[in-house]
Design an enzyme around this catalytic site. Structure first.
Site, mmCIF file in Angstrom:
data_model
loop_
_atom_site.group_PDB
_atom_site.id
_atom_site.type_symbol
_atom_site.label_atom_id
_atom_site.label_comp_id
_atom_site.label_asym_id
_atom_site.label_seq_id
_atom_site.Cartn_x
_atom_site.Cartn_y
_atom_site.Cartn_z
ATOM 1 N N GLY A 249 -32.168 55.025 -15.272
ATOM 2 C CA GLY A 249 -32.252 56.293 -15.820
ATOM 3 C C GLY A 249 -32.569 56.557 -17.169
ATOM 4 O O GLY A 249 -33.254 57.507 -17.492
ATOM 5 N N GLU A 250 -32.326 55.433 -17.931
ATOM 6 C CA GLU A 250 -32.955 55.748 -19.356
ATOM 7 C C GLU A 250 -33.289 54.123 -19.788
ATOM 8 O O GLU A 250 -32.618 53.055 -19.775
ATOM 9 C CB GLU A 250 -31.712 56.038 -20.260
#
Length: 338
Positions: A249-250
């Site tokens: 996600g990041e």
């Protein structure tokens, strides 16, 4: 990205929430600049920025929206106003939004369990509302890596015992939804906190330096990203969720302040993000999960100069783009080839 949910392997995180007055990038500028980077998807941190969603959609970008942590209790209690507002956004943009994130690192220790009691019920109720509307939107939860109780060596990967029951309840929902497990991975923070870890091992530049590789049984790790990924893969597998696809996600690298964080340079950020892109797109996968492309969202598109700095002053400097005071616009700090 994965499971035919996404049209691309690499996306980017977008937020202008923590940009000071006069520096807030417009939806049109953001959409144009993001499209120009070559990424195909944008991950946001809210669901109520209609102008941005429309601008991204007009550029042909897929968009992941997010239910902020502050809305989790309302969703857990099936608050109709909140749920209906979320579903309207998903319905109005069903061709653009393939997935909604529920919460943002909601189990982070810094929240002091403010959101953990509501996460599973919120996820359950949002998914039920999506299904009732006849939409195909997937759900997931972006977890921070501290959900791991142990990650070294990767073969010992396990979940934090205090969070495990919640994580596994989430996994059950994700599996039933044919969705993905989303995790945020930050080699910069790991290396900054443990300077004995080789910088090259964190930047994907240790391929020719066996002295910094990690050997774990029959597996050899030439970068920390693969080690972190595989530790999670082991933890999921040991709980019968090894078939849940993992999405990053990041992941990113900040560009300052160098006086405090010597490795937070433009050069290292470019090296990390470019090597991350190449690695995720290569199809090489990881030692324990070979032969796959790894869906990943770079963190982040723009600097946010008013972001809280409890974790560190580097929080203001994650962006690939920075504010140009001369032209009152945002410009790239470095180039990335997608």
């Amino acid at each position: 990205m994965s499971n035919s949910i996404f049209n691309t392997t690499v996306g980017v995180n977008f937020s202008n929430t923590f940009q000071s007055s006069g520096k807030q990038v417009s939806a049109a500028t953001a959409a144009s600049q993001i499209k120009a980077t070559g990424v195909g998807a944008v991950k946001m941190f809210t669901y109520n920025q209609a102008t941005c969603i429309s601008a991204f959609a007009a550029q042909g970008l897929q968009v992941l929206v997010d239910v902020p942590n502050g809305d989790l209790e309302l969703c857990a209690n099936n608050d109709t106003t909140t749920i209906n507002a979320i579903i309207k956004v998903l319905s109005d943009n069903s061709a653009t939004i393939p997935m909604i994130c529920v919460g943002n690192e909601p189990l982070g220790s810094w929240w002091n369990n403010a959101y953990s009691p509501y996460l599973v019920d919120a996820l359950t109720n949002i998914k039920a509302a999506i299904k009732a509307k006849g939409l195909s939107t997937k759900v997931t939860v972006p977890f921070n890596y501290a959900i791991m109780g142990n990650s070294y060596p990767p073969s010992a990967g396990s979940f934090n015992s205090g969070l495990k029951s919640i994580i596994l309840d989430v996994c059950a929902i994700l599996k039933a939804d044919d969705s993905v497990f989303m995790i945020n991975v930050y080699p910069f923070i790991t290396q900054n906190n443990q300077r004995t870890i080789s910088l090259e091992y964190c930047l994907f530049t240790a391929n020719n330096d066996p002295s910094v590789w990690v050997t774990d049984g029959n597996y050899t790790y030439k970068n920390i990203f693969d080690a972190m990924y595989d530790a999670l893969y082991v933890a999921l597998g040991n709980n019968n969720y090894g078939d849940l696809p993992i999405v990053i996600g990041e992941a990113g690298w900040p560009t300052g302040p160098v006086a405090t964080y010597p490795s937070a340079t433009n050069s290292n950020a470019q090296t990390f993000n470019q090597n991350l892109i190449n690695h995720c797109k290569s199809g090489n996968g990881t030692p324990r999960k070979p032969g796959i492309k790894i869906p990943c969202f770079i963190f982040e598109m723009y600097d946010e100069d008013t972001k809280p700095i409890g974790a560190g002053t580097y929080e203001h400097h994650w962006g690939v783009y920075e504010y140009d005071t001369k032209n009152n616009d945002y410009k790239a700090k470095y180039t990335l080839n997608l």
